[in-house]
Scaffold this active site. Structure first.
Site, PDB file in Angstrom:
ATOM      1  CB  CYS A  64      -0.902   0.000   1.233  1.00  0.00           C
ATOM      2  SG  CYS A  64       0.013   0.021   2.795  1.00  0.00           S
ATOM      3  CG  HIS A  75       3.454  -1.530  11.919  1.00  0.00           C
ATOM      4  ND1 HIS A  75       4.723  -1.895  11.540  1.00  0.00           N
ATOM      5  CD2 HIS A  75       2.610  -2.343  11.250  1.00  0.00           C
ATOM      6  CE1 HIS A  75       4.654  -2.892  10.680  1.00  0.00           C
ATOM      7  NE2 HIS A  75       3.385  -3.179  10.483  1.00  0.00           N
ATOM      8  CB  CYS A  89       0.526   4.244   7.643  1.00  0.00           C
ATOM      9  SG  CYS A  89      -0.873   4.326   6.500  1.00  0.00           S
ATOM     10  CD  GLU A  97      -2.656  -0.549  12.941  1.00  0.00           C
ATOM     11  OE1 GLU A  97      -3.816  -0.095  12.917  1.00  0.00           O
ATOM     12  OE2 GLU A  97      -2.182  -1.270  12.026  1.00  0.00           O
ATOM     13  CB  SER A 130       2.343  -9.677   7.199  1.00  0.00           C
ATOM     14  OG  SER A 130       1.432  -8.825   6.546  1.00  0.00           O
ATOM     15  CG  ASN A 190      -1.503  -6.805   5.520  1.00  0.00           C
ATOM     16  OD1 ASN A 190      -1.349  -7.264   4.393  1.00  0.00           O
ATOM     17  ND2 ASN A 190      -0.506  -6.221   6.167  1.00  0.00           N
TER      18      ASN A 190
END
Length: 298
Positions: free
Chosen positions: A12, A74, A94, A124, A216, A218
């Protein structure tokens, strides 16, 4: 064997920006990355080769020796930032994660207790819970307790599946009929796009390959979507992890990747799948393995 790629997959903009900032630094040997800039070993090796120092995410209690530190995509809590006073902070958080921090702060000031749908202990998630000690982190519907309080604000880790956020939110509401409850959907758009693309892909394939790191969040969430449908699936980081025998009897394979996966890794896995297809055509098996024999997620 037909290989269909998801319409949205891979890195992303938040991850790409973080890596771009790292590559722009002229003296990486003076910088310690706090944790992993993204959860991808290929990226980690590249940074190490450039001279960056790294501090494992489970050693947050120690302050790095370098004069500069890099905050990963994060993000970190304000409490952690205060501990870093005197360091030169290179912030690659981000902006969509930073939005969650701002939302959490506003809601706490308004008197709400935070209920965060996400993975306990994830870096995060710690960026929120370290600042607000009574935050409740819920990874599943089954984890929702009663008696959380009279005013609750439900947020999400940015990589939480939308359906999980909805299910946990409904359960919180069912168990707290007399509480004032506010939902704030803080799942990021790239995550939603990739999860939606997986949903469209799964109806067209016999099996799924997801490229991404084992830590990860996601990436693992993408695999979970296939597992919930009973579809054979596997997560890999490198093309050499794929074995031809897994794909005997499979006609259509889906390919996707987490938001921390470089395009080069996706392309390498795609090439390996094409090689496997050619090898199976050259050496057809008299007793093909059924599709459900695809190796499990590791």
């Amino acid at each position: 064997m037909l290989i269909i790629q998801a319409q949205a997959m891979g890195m992303c903009f938040g991850v790409e920006d973080a890596i771009s900032i790292a590559h722009s630094l002229s003296q990486p040997e003076k910088v310690t990355v706090l944790g992993e800039i993204v959860h991808n070993r290929q990226v980690q090796h590249d940074l190490q080769n450039r001279g960056f120092h790294s501090q494992p995410e489970d050693q947050r209690q120690h302050l790095p020796d370098t004069e500069a530190v890099m905050v990963t995509a994060h993000g970190i809590s304000q409490a952690y930032r205060q501990r870093l006073a005197g360091k030169d902070i290179i912030d690659t958080t981000c902006p969509l994660v930073a939005r969650v921090h701002k939302t959490a702060l506003r809601l706490v000031k308004e008197g709400f207790r935070l209920v965060l749908v996400g993975k306990p202990g994830h870096v995060e998630v710690l960026g929120i819970s370290e600042d607000f000690a009574d935050t409740v982190v819920l990874p599943s519907v089954e984890s929702v307790p009663a008696g959380l309080g009279p005013r609750l604000a439900i947020l999400a880790q940015t990589t939480t599946p939308a359906d999980l956020f909805a299910e946990v939110s409904r359960q919180v509401e069912r168990l707290h009929p007399d509480s004032e409850i506010l939902r704030s959907d803080t799942i990021c758009r790239p995550t939603k796009d990739r999860q939606a693309a997986i949903g469209q892909l799964l109806s067209k394939v016999d099996a799924l390959v997801v490229v991404g790191g084992s830590n990860s969040n996601n990436t693992l969430r993408l695999v979970e979507q296939a597992q919930r449908r009973g579809l054979p699936s596997i997560r890999v980081e490198r093309p050499e992890e794929l074995q031809a025998r897994w794909f005997r009897g499979i006609n259509v394979v889906g390919l996707s990747a987490g938001t921390s996966t470089p395009r080069s890794a996706i392309e390498a896995v795609h090439r390996r799948l094409l090689e496997i297809d050619r090898s199976l055509k050259r050496r057809p098996e008299s007793q093909p393995i059924q599709p459900r024999a695809l190796a499990p997620v590791c």
